[in-house]
Motif scaffolding. Structure first.
Motif, PDB file in Angstrom:
ATOM      1  N   ILE A   3       0.859  -1.185   0.000  1.00  0.00           N
ATOM      2  CA  ILE A   3       0.000   0.000   0.000  1.00  0.00           C
ATOM      3  C   ILE A   3       0.897   1.237   0.000  1.00  0.00           C
ATOM      4  N   TYR A   4       0.653   2.115  -0.949  1.00  0.00           N
ATOM      5  CA  TYR A   4       1.459   3.323  -1.045  1.00  0.00           C
ATOM      6  C   TYR A   4       0.649   4.604  -0.816  1.00  0.00           C
ATOM      7  N   GLU A   5      -0.660   4.557  -1.052  1.00  0.00           N
ATOM      8  CA  GLU A   5      -1.459   5.773  -0.987  1.00  0.00           C
ATOM      9  C   GLU A   5      -2.745   5.534  -0.201  1.00  0.00           C
ATOM     10  N   ALA A   6      -3.280   6.620   0.365  1.00  0.00           N
ATOM     11  CA  ALA A   6      -4.515   6.531   1.137  1.00  0.00           C
ATOM     12  C   ALA A   6      -5.678   6.047   0.287  1.00  0.00           C
ATOM     13  N   GLU A   7      -5.643   6.388  -1.016  1.00  0.00           N
ATOM     14  CA  GLU A   7      -6.717   5.966  -1.911  1.00  0.00           C
ATOM     15  C   GLU A   7      -6.808   4.441  -2.003  1.00  0.00           C
ATOM     16  N   GLN A   8      -5.653   3.762  -1.888  1.00  0.00           N
ATOM     17  CA  GLN A   8      -5.656   2.304  -1.937  1.00  0.00           C
ATOM     18  C   GLN A   8      -6.364   1.724  -0.708  1.00  0.00           C
ATOM     19  N   ILE A   9      -6.166   2.359   0.423  1.00  0.00           N
ATOM     20  CA  ILE A   9      -6.845   1.907   1.641  1.00  0.00           C
ATOM     21  C   ILE A   9      -8.347   2.106   1.493  1.00  0.00           C
ATOM     22  N   THR A  10      -8.741   3.245   0.968  1.00  0.00           N
ATOM     23  CA  THR A  10     -10.167   3.512   0.745  1.00  0.00           C
ATOM     24  C   THR A  10     -10.785   2.456  -0.166  1.00  0.00           C
ATOM     25  N   GLU A  11     -10.066   2.081  -1.209  1.00  0.00           N
ATOM     26  CA  GLU A  11     -10.556   1.060  -2.131  1.00  0.00           C
ATOM     27  C   GLU A  11     -10.671  -0.293  -1.442  1.00  0.00           C
ATOM     28  N   LEU A  12      -9.699  -0.638  -0.602  1.00  0.00           N
ATOM     29  CA  LEU A  12      -9.749  -1.895   0.141  1.00  0.00           C
ATOM     30  C   LEU A  12     -10.968  -1.958   1.046  1.00  0.00           C
ATOM     31  N   GLN A  13     -11.298  -0.822   1.670  1.00  0.00           N
ATOM     32  CA  GLN A  13     -12.419  -0.789   2.598  1.00  0.00           C
ATOM     33  C   GLN A  13     -13.745  -1.099   1.913  1.00  0.00           C
ATOM     34  N   ARG A  14     -13.799  -0.932   0.617  1.00  0.00           N
ATOM     35  CA  ARG A  14     -15.013  -1.246  -0.121  1.00  0.00           C
ATOM     36  C   ARG A  14     -15.254  -2.751  -0.222  1.00  0.00           C
ATOM     37  N   TYR A  15     -14.182  -3.531  -0.151  1.00  0.00           N
ATOM     38  CA  TYR A  15     -14.290  -4.963  -0.401  1.00  0.00           C
ATOM     39  C   TYR A  15     -13.897  -5.834   0.795  1.00  0.00           C
ATOM     40  N   CYS A  16     -13.146  -5.290   1.748  1.00  0.00           N
ATOM     41  CA  CYS A  16     -12.576  -6.122   2.819  1.00  0.00           C
ATOM     42  C   CYS A  16     -13.045  -5.659   4.197  1.00  0.00           C
ATOM     43  N   ASN A  17     -13.408  -6.615   5.033  1.00  0.00           N
ATOM     44  CA  ASN A  17     -13.696  -6.321   6.435  1.00  0.00           C
ATOM     45  C   ASN A  17     -12.437  -6.395   7.286  1.00  0.00           C
ATOM     46  N   HIS A  18     -11.502  -7.247   6.891  1.00  0.00           N
ATOM     47  CA  HIS A  18     -10.274  -7.458   7.661  1.00  0.00           C
ATOM     48  C   HIS A  18      -9.100  -7.626   6.694  1.00  0.00           C
ATOM     49  N   VAL A  19      -7.938  -7.190   7.123  1.00  0.00           N
ATOM     50  CA  VAL A  19      -6.718  -7.376   6.338  1.00  0.00           C
ATOM     51  C   VAL A  19      -5.599  -7.839   7.258  1.00  0.00           C
ATOM     52  N   TYR A  20      -4.630  -8.513   6.700  1.00  0.00           N
ATOM     53  CA  TYR A  20      -3.410  -8.870   7.409  1.00  0.00           C
ATOM     54  C   TYR A  20      -2.295  -7.909   6.980  1.00  0.00           C
ATOM     55  N   ILE A  21      -1.512  -7.457   7.939  1.00  0.00           N
ATOM     56  CA  ILE A  21      -0.395  -6.564   7.637  1.00  0.00           C
ATOM     57  C   ILE A  21       0.913  -7.315   7.875  1.00  0.00           C
ATOM     58  N   ASP A  22       1.701  -7.449   6.851  1.00  0.00           N
ATOM     59  CA  ASP A  22       3.011  -8.092   6.960  1.00  0.00           C
ATOM     60  C   ASP A  22       4.025  -7.021   7.334  1.00  0.00           C
ATOM     61  N   ILE A  23       4.375  -6.952   8.626  1.00  0.00           N
ATOM     62  CA  ILE A  23       5.246  -5.874   9.098  1.00  0.00           C
ATOM     63  C   ILE A  23       6.680  -6.031   8.603  1.00  0.00           C
ATOM     64  N   GLU A  24       6.999  -7.217   8.057  1.00  0.00           N
ATOM     65  CA  GLU A  24       8.347  -7.400   7.518  1.00  0.00           C
ATOM     66  C   GLU A  24       8.503  -6.733   6.156  1.00  0.00           C
ATOM     67  N   GLN A  25       7.379  -6.399   5.533  1.00  0.00           N
ATOM     68  CA  GLN A  25       7.426  -5.785   4.211  1.00  0.00           C
ATOM     69  C   GLN A  25       7.376  -4.252   4.261  1.00  0.00           C
ATOM     70  N   GLY A  26       7.179  -3.706   5.458  1.00  0.00           N
ATOM     71  CA  GLY A  26       7.080  -2.248   5.565  1.00  0.00           C
ATOM     72  C   GLY A  26       7.428  -1.777   6.960  1.00  0.00           C
ATOM     73  N   VAL A  27       6.926  -0.612   7.305  1.00  0.00           N
ATOM     74  CA  VAL A  27       7.220  -0.021   8.612  1.00  0.00           C
ATOM     75  C   VAL A  27       6.343  -0.675   9.674  1.00  0.00           C
ATOM     76  N   THR A  28       6.931  -1.113  10.764  1.00  0.00           N
ATOM     77  CA  THR A  28       6.183  -1.706  11.858  1.00  0.00           C
ATOM     78  C   THR A  28       5.285  -0.661  12.507  1.00  0.00           C
ATOM     79  N   PRO A  29       3.980  -0.956  12.675  1.00  0.00           N
ATOM     80  CA  PRO A  29       3.091   0.016  13.326  1.00  0.00           C
ATOM     81  C   PRO A  29       3.584   0.361  14.722  1.00  0.00           C
TER      82      PRO A  29
END
Length: 276
Positions: A3-29
């Motif tokens: 995920i690079y942009e907020a718009e991608q998150i908005t699009e995901l919210q249209r189709y997904c109730n839950h997501v998994y975040i792989d913290i090894e692929q990006g910044v750890t929350p």
């Protein structure tokens, strides 16, 4: 994918109730909190109390994906046990503790193997029946918190069992209290506080229930500053299981969706509780 942009998150919210975040692929929350300094133990006496409680350091023995099917089965079994328990209480029957203990122990088995799987199932299974789901959620978080503190298995069982019993007295309240979509009046809140006494009267008729669980139920609405009820206990006058139950009860209530109250994210709820 990334995920690079907020718009991608908005699009995901249209189709997904839950997501998994792989913290090894990006910044750890990062854990968010309003506190400027870490939370410390207030006194040597409290520190020693926690040290006495810690009997064991638990580690995850199973992978999340491996534990999820067993966690789901344990959750469904405990949910069925709780449903039967509440039905019995509504019809004036006493609590069959053996069946409840079996459900609690199956939950603890899962929590000890990998707590994240059961917490995930608990989150997915949120029910519209707040009181019912809150009993389950409180029991789950009691087990998780006890695991974190390093309690031995017998104490974990008592703590999780107590969490399941905290609000059984609400079956003695007017039914509209339990389905209310707004806040209670002052007079109604005084009636609501009586659920602690109702719970104790119900549990007093339950065979093989420990005094530790009874005291936990009796004191879970007490507060460190003496502002709680029903006895207005202060500080360490409230037994440790009652203090744990008070924290867990508040946390689960704040993070559960209700019509008349904002649902907080877990880190938001922790920040508010720490600030208080």
């Amino acid at each position: 994918f990334k995920i690079y942009e907020a718009e991608q998150i908005t699009e995901l919210q249209r189709y997904c109730n839950h997501v998994y975040i792989d913290i090894e692929q990006g910044v750890t929350p990062k854990y968010r909190t309003n506190r400027k300094t870490p939370v410390g133990v207030a006194s040597d006496r409290l520190r020693k109390e926690l040290e006495r409680l810690r009997k064991k350091i638990y580690t995850e023995t199973h992978q999340f994906e491996e534990e999820v099917p067993r966690a789901k089965q344990a959750y469904d079994d405990l949910s069925d046990n709780l449903s039967e328990l509440m039905d019995d209480l509504h019809t004036g029957k006493s609590i069959e503790l053996d069946a409840v203990r079996q459900g609690v122990n199956a939950m603890l088995d899962s929590l000890l193997r990998n707590p994240n799987a059961f917490l995930w199932i608990n989150r997915l299974k949120q029910s519209d029946q707040y009181t019912y789901r809150h009993l389950l959620g409180t029991s789950v978080w009691c087990g998780v918190f006890g695991r974190h503190l390093g309690l031995d298995r017998s104490e974990l069982e008592e703590l999780a069992l107590g969490g399941l019993m905290l609000d059984v007295g609400k079956v003695r309240l007017p039914k509209d209290f339990l389905v209310r979509t707004g806040t209670l009046t002052g007079e109604e809140f005084e009636q609501m506080k009586a659920h602690v006494d109702h719970s104790l009267r119900i549990l007093a008729k339950t065979q093989n229930l420990s005094n530790k669980v009874m005291r936990m139920v009796a004191t879970h609405h007490e507060r460190w500053d003496g502002s709680g009820y029903p006895m207005g206990l202060r500080g360490e006058q409230t037994p440790i299981f009652g203090r744990i139950a008070g924290l867990v009860d508040a946390f689960d209530a704040m993070t559960t969706k209700r019509v008349y109250q904002k649902q907080y994210l877990p880190d938001e709820a922790l920040a508010i509780m720490q600030a208080d």
